[in-house]
Scaffold this active site. Sequence first.
Site, mmCIF file in Angstrom:
data_model
loop_
_atom_site.group_PDB
_atom_site.id
_atom_site.type_symbol
_atom_site.label_atom_id
_atom_site.label_comp_id
_atom_site.label_asym_id
_atom_site.label_seq_id
_atom_site.Cartn_x
_atom_site.Cartn_y
_atom_site.Cartn_z
ATOM 1 N N SER A 13 9.334 5.085 -3.607
ATOM 2 C CA SER A 13 9.204 4.121 -2.518
ATOM 3 C C SER A 13 8.255 4.858 -1.384
ATOM 4 O O SER A 13 8.269 6.181 -1.320
ATOM 5 C CB SER A 13 10.728 3.774 -2.230
ATOM 6 O OG SER A 13 10.484 3.090 -0.822
ATOM 7 N N ARG B 298 8.708 4.490 1.190
ATOM 8 C CA ARG B 298 9.439 4.827 2.335
ATOM 9 C C ARG B 298 9.993 6.290 2.190
ATOM 10 O O ARG B 298 10.433 7.067 3.115
ATOM 11 C CB ARG B 298 10.593 3.928 2.671
ATOM 12 C CG ARG B 298 10.271 2.791 3.372
ATOM 13 C CD ARG B 298 11.170 1.825 3.924
ATOM 14 N NE ARG B 298 10.706 0.777 4.712
ATOM 15 C CZ ARG B 298 10.584 -0.377 4.218
ATOM 16 N NH1 ARG B 298 10.710 -0.913 3.054
ATOM 17 N NH2 ARG B 298 9.917 -1.410 5.301
ATOM 18 N N GLY C 107 0.835 -1.218 -0.045
ATOM 19 C CA GLY C 107 -0.080 -0.123 0.254
ATOM 20 C C GLY C 107 0.869 1.286 -0.052
ATOM 21 O O GLY C 107 2.040 1.395 -0.246
ATOM 22 N N TYR C 108 0.030 2.308 0.207
ATOM 23 C CA TYR C 108 0.893 3.731 0.050
ATOM 24 C C TYR C 108 1.407 3.794 -1.337
ATOM 25 O O TYR C 108 2.585 4.108 -1.445
ATOM 26 C CB TYR C 108 1.782 3.998 1.235
ATOM 27 C CG TYR C 108 1.895 5.346 1.638
ATOM 28 C CD1 TYR C 108 0.835 5.906 2.430
ATOM 29 C CD2 TYR C 108 2.701 6.289 1.305
ATOM 30 C CE1 TYR C 108 0.451 7.147 2.820
ATOM 31 C CE2 TYR C 108 2.754 7.482 1.379
ATOM 32 C CZ TYR C 108 1.799 7.975 2.540
ATOM 33 O OH TYR C 108 1.572 9.354 2.711
ATOM 34 N N LEU C 109 0.447 3.628 -2.273
ATOM 35 C CA LEU C 109 0.706 3.409 -3.621
ATOM 36 C C LEU C 109 1.387 4.629 -4.301
ATOM 37 O O LEU C 109 1.135 5.826 -4.025
ATOM 38 C CB LEU C 109 -0.153 3.103 -4.425
ATOM 39 C CG LEU C 109 -1.027 1.432 -3.805
ATOM 40 C CD1 LEU C 109 -2.531 1.270 -4.601
ATOM 41 C CD2 LEU C 109 -0.076 0.658 -3.682
ATOM 42 N N ASP D 49 13.021 -4.029 -6.288
ATOM 43 C CA ASP D 49 13.317 -5.352 -4.918
ATOM 44 C C ASP D 49 13.884 -6.297 -5.887
ATOM 45 O O ASP D 49 13.450 -7.522 -5.660
ATOM 46 C CB ASP D 49 12.270 -5.507 -4.062
ATOM 47 C CG ASP D 49 11.808 -4.165 -3.623
ATOM 48 O OD1 ASP D 49 12.147 -4.031 -2.454
ATOM 49 O OD2 ASP D 49 10.844 -3.458 -4.077
ATOM 50 N N GLY E 148 5.349 3.835 -9.211
ATOM 51 C CA GLY E 148 5.970 2.425 -9.349
ATOM 52 C C GLY E 148 4.796 1.379 -9.201
ATOM 53 O O GLY E 148 4.723 0.420 -10.249
ATOM 54 N N HIS E 149 3.963 1.369 -8.198
ATOM 55 C CA HIS E 149 3.017 0.243 -7.922
ATOM 56 C C HIS E 149 2.156 0.341 -9.052
ATOM 57 O O HIS E 149 1.749 -0.749 -9.752
ATOM 58 C CB HIS E 149 2.289 0.742 -6.810
ATOM 59 C CG HIS E 149 3.046 0.531 -5.455
ATOM 60 N ND1 HIS E 149 3.346 1.631 -4.687
ATOM 61 C CD2 HIS E 149 3.735 -0.675 -4.876
ATOM 62 C CE1 HIS E 149 4.021 1.091 -3.479
ATOM 63 N NE2 HIS E 149 4.142 -0.093 -3.643
HETATM 64 P P1 AMP Z 1 6.162 -2.503 -1.635
HETATM 65 O O1 AMP Z 1 4.487 -1.966 -1.457
HETATM 66 O O2 AMP Z 1 7.031 -1.652 -1.281
HETATM 67 O O3 AMP Z 1 5.973 -4.005 -0.968
HETATM 68 O O4 AMP Z 1 6.062 -2.944 -3.082
HETATM 69 C C1 AMP Z 1 5.119 -3.657 -3.900
HETATM 70 C C2 AMP Z 1 5.650 -4.076 -5.248
HETATM 71 O O5 AMP Z 1 6.047 -2.841 -6.093
HETATM 72 C C3 AMP Z 1 7.250 -4.714 -5.257
HETATM 73 O O6 AMP Z 1 6.964 -5.760 -6.335
HETATM 74 C C4 AMP Z 1 8.073 -3.741 -5.396
HETATM 75 O O7 AMP Z 1 9.230 -4.136 -6.284
HETATM 76 C C5 AMP Z 1 7.256 -2.633 -6.342
HETATM 77 N N1 AMP Z 1 8.056 -1.548 -6.451
HETATM 78 C C6 AMP Z 1 8.105 -0.712 -5.503
HETATM 79 N N2 AMP Z 1 8.663 0.331 -5.690
HETATM 80 C C7 AMP Z 1 8.800 0.561 -7.274
HETATM 81 C C8 AMP Z 1 9.190 1.263 -7.957
HETATM 82 N N3 AMP Z 1 9.966 2.361 -7.805
HETATM 83 N N4 AMP Z 1 9.113 1.157 -9.401
HETATM 84 C C9 AMP Z 1 8.534 -0.228 -9.932
HETATM 85 N N5 AMP Z 1 8.088 -0.964 -8.770
HETATM 86 C C10 AMP Z 1 8.291 -0.821 -7.622
#
Ligand code: AMP
Length: 286
Positions: free
Chosen positions: A192, A194, A31-33, A157, A36-37
């Site tokens: 991200s 974060r 979440g907190y999309l 990741d 990238g998501h």
């Molecule tokens: P997370 O919410 O951080 O667990 O990420 C969920 C999915 O989004 C994971 O497959 C991450 O690798 C992908 N993700 C996170 N940041 C990015 C980004 N900047 N570009 C592309 N995919 C991302």
Amino acid sequence: MQIVSSIATMQRLAGRWRQERRRLGFVPTMGYLHEGHLSLVKRARQAAGSRGKVVVSIYVNPTQFAPSEDLSRYPRDLKRDLSLLRGAGADAVFTPDDQTMYPDKAGAAFSTYVVEEQLSQVMEGAARPTHFRGVTTVVAKLFHIVQPDVAVFGQKDFQQAAVLARMVRDLNFPVRLIVAPTRRERDGLAMSSRNTFLDAEQRAQAVILFHALRAAAAAVKKKPQPSARLKADLKKFITAAPLARLDYIAFFDPATLQPVTPVRRGTQMALAVFFGKTRLIDNATL
Ligand code: AMP
């Protein structure tokens, strides 16, 4: 867009779609999309095809955080996430709570984990020893719940995608994994959730991760470089950002994740850098 929080309902919905012979694309997130998501959702939509369905999960998975880490302060905004996912064309969002995913009923608490024993030992796994056990366990559960044909993960990741690809192969999950490119801010910082923890000064300096990847790529473009020397140079380069505290730099074979020297074009580089309590990671093929 359907919003589902129970496992039985999600399995029923996925089962119905399978019966209708629809291809299912899946994007697991915490979440907190951000963009990238959403780029992964688009990729899943493409992979699922026009008759297909796309499921996105939003779950901040406690088992992938160590007790000292940022689980309780991990950013959350479900309302905003749902509105972004409506815009991105998701068909269903799976948002379970902790009791649903990890029942802690007295005498019958959750007690089964999935552990990848090789690729998960280095880099993020060395820095965060219980992290990948949490990731493989929750993704295995999500695969059983959503039963996707295709699942999309981010290259951001890199090691996570490698560990999950190994799990899928070793445990014969009938899922095809797609790894989609890292989306970046205008200055190159990898998007991200974060990043929202960074104050203005930290945010300005955080671009050092991207610059370090570029500097390494430029160095090996001329000729192969001994790993230790390149690491030492980059460490100096990164500490030029006064708020940056380097956690690790790794040069490795993208298939085995084992360290390599000398570092050449095509070698994979990853790094983790703290800004205050916030830990950022990035990687690239040099
Ligand atoms: P997370 O919410 O951080 O667990 O990420 C969920 C999915 O989004 C994971 O497959 C991450 O690798 C992908 N993700 C996170 N940041 C990015 C980004 N900047 N570009 C592309 N995919 C991302």
